[in-house]
Design a protein around this motif. Structure first.
Motif, PDB file in Angstrom:
ATOM      1  N   HIS A 138      -6.595  -0.658  -6.164  1.00 50.75           N
ATOM      2  CA  HIS A 138      -7.359  -1.814  -5.683  1.00 50.75           C
ATOM      3  C   HIS A 138      -7.657  -2.817  -6.798  1.00 50.75           C
ATOM      4  O   HIS A 138      -8.046  -3.955  -6.525  1.00 50.75           O
ATOM      5  CB  HIS A 138      -8.674  -1.366  -5.016  1.00 50.75           C
ATOM      6  CG  HIS A 138      -9.728  -0.918  -5.985  1.00 50.75           C
ATOM      7  ND1 HIS A 138      -9.836   0.390  -6.411  1.00 50.75           N
ATOM      8  CD2 HIS A 138     -10.720  -1.602  -6.629  1.00 50.75           C
ATOM      9  CE1 HIS A 138     -10.844   0.485  -7.261  1.00 50.75           C
ATOM     10  NE2 HIS A 138     -11.391  -0.706  -7.411  1.00 50.75           N
ATOM     11  N   ASP A 183       0.824  -1.209   0.000  1.00 50.71           N
ATOM     12  CA  ASP A 183       0.000   0.000   0.000  1.00 50.71           C
ATOM     13  C   ASP A 183       0.859   1.261   0.000  1.00 50.71           C
ATOM     14  O   ASP A 183       0.803   2.085   0.916  1.00 50.71           O
ATOM     15  CB  ASP A 183      -0.952  -0.014   1.195  1.00 50.71           C
ATOM     16  CG  ASP A 183      -1.905  -1.192   1.140  1.00 50.71           C
ATOM     17  OD1 ASP A 183      -2.399  -1.482   0.030  1.00 50.71           O
ATOM     18  OD2 ASP A 183      -2.141  -1.823   2.182  1.00 50.71           O
ATOM     19  N   PRO A 211      -4.807   5.375  -2.979  1.00 52.71           N
ATOM     20  CA  PRO A 211      -5.907   4.557  -3.513  1.00 52.71           C
ATOM     21  C   PRO A 211      -6.904   5.353  -4.351  1.00 52.71           C
ATOM     22  O   PRO A 211      -7.614   4.772  -5.174  1.00 52.71           O
ATOM     23  CB  PRO A 211      -6.573   3.993  -2.257  1.00 52.71           C
ATOM     24  CG  PRO A 211      -6.170   4.906  -1.151  1.00 52.71           C
ATOM     25  CD  PRO A 211      -4.814   5.427  -1.508  1.00 52.71           C
TER      26      PRO A 211
END
Length: 254
Positions: free
Chosen positions: A135, A86, A90
């Motif tokens: 994602h 991550d 996002p």
């Protein structure tokens, strides 16, 4: 070859307890332009702390010089790729993630931003993924984008902290091949932390082992011809050297 990195008498202590010990103690290291240096060592020996100091994320005692300039803070001449998948925003597309640090560093030409982002996505084999969001990507794809994002800044050095450790074996092997291809194409200088001896021998032209005392115990040139496999000439001897040294270090911590 020209010296790119010089670490001189590096000492790091977090002073988080009255009797806190030095995590790194008098470490010396020189890395040349174009080196791919893999660093092994037992848990807690200071591998990650070392590259965080080189990246400018940690204060330290001693000297760290990149291209002759002392490291005082993070800079775009040194980019870091972490183990965590991550590392991307996002809410931004893959392409916008790559463009973001370029914008922060003053680039505003939309055509140039588009061109650089697309070129670096193609470099990591994701030329058709620019409009996707993080994602929608696999873990391996996210790591490729993180590498592309860093390379777009044209850094002097890539610092990688076990970037493939959480990936399955097939994806890991594929990304090792991709990283070697990119390194050769870009003539990049890489410092790569790993717990995996096989990975270190497959990637590095130099392999180092840090001791639990925060010093470099082994620094050896890796002359095994690439691509490296367990059947390669000299592999068994090199693997045993590091396996035995790691065993000795780990035994000493019990």
């Amino acid at each position: 070859m020209s010296k790119l990195l010089e670490v001189k008498n590096l000492v790091k202590n977090y002073h988080d307890a009255p009797d806190s010990r030095n995590i790194i103690d008098g470490l010396e290291l020189t890395v040349n332009q174009g080196d791919f240096v893999c660093i092994l060592g037992p848990s807690g020996c200071g591998k990650t702390t070392l590259i965080r100091c080189i990246a400018g994320f940690e204060s330290y005692e001693g000297d760290i010089l990149v291209a002759g300039k002392r490291v005082e803070e993070p800079g775009i001449d040194r980019i870091m790729v972490f183990q965590n998948f991550d590392q991307l925003f996002p809410w931004k597309t893959v392409k916008k993630n790559i463009q973001y640090p370029l914008k922060v560093n003053g680039m505003s030409d939309k055509e140039k931003l588009e061109k650089i982002a697309q070129e670096h996505l193609e470099l990591v084999g994701l030329g058709d993924k620019g409009d996707l969001y993080p994602h929608q990507l696999s873990g391996g794809m996210k790591q490729r984008v993180a590498i592309a994002k860093g390379l777009a800044l044209n850094p002097k050095m890539i610092l990688m902290d076990e970037p493939f450790a959480s990936l399955d074996a097939m994806t890991r092997n594929k990304l090792q091949e991709e990283l070697l291809r990119i390194k050769e194409k870009e003539n990049a200088t890489v410092i790569f932390i790993t717990h995996n001896i096989q990975e270190a021998l497959a990637l590095g032209n130099r392999v180092l082992l840090m001791s639990k005392n925060g010093e470099i115990k082994i620094d050896i040139e890796n002359t095994i011809p690439k691509p490296v496999t367990p059947a390669s000439e000299g592999y068994g001897e090199m693997w045993k050297l590091f396996h035995d040294a790691l065993w000795e270090e780990n035994e000493g911590t019990k």
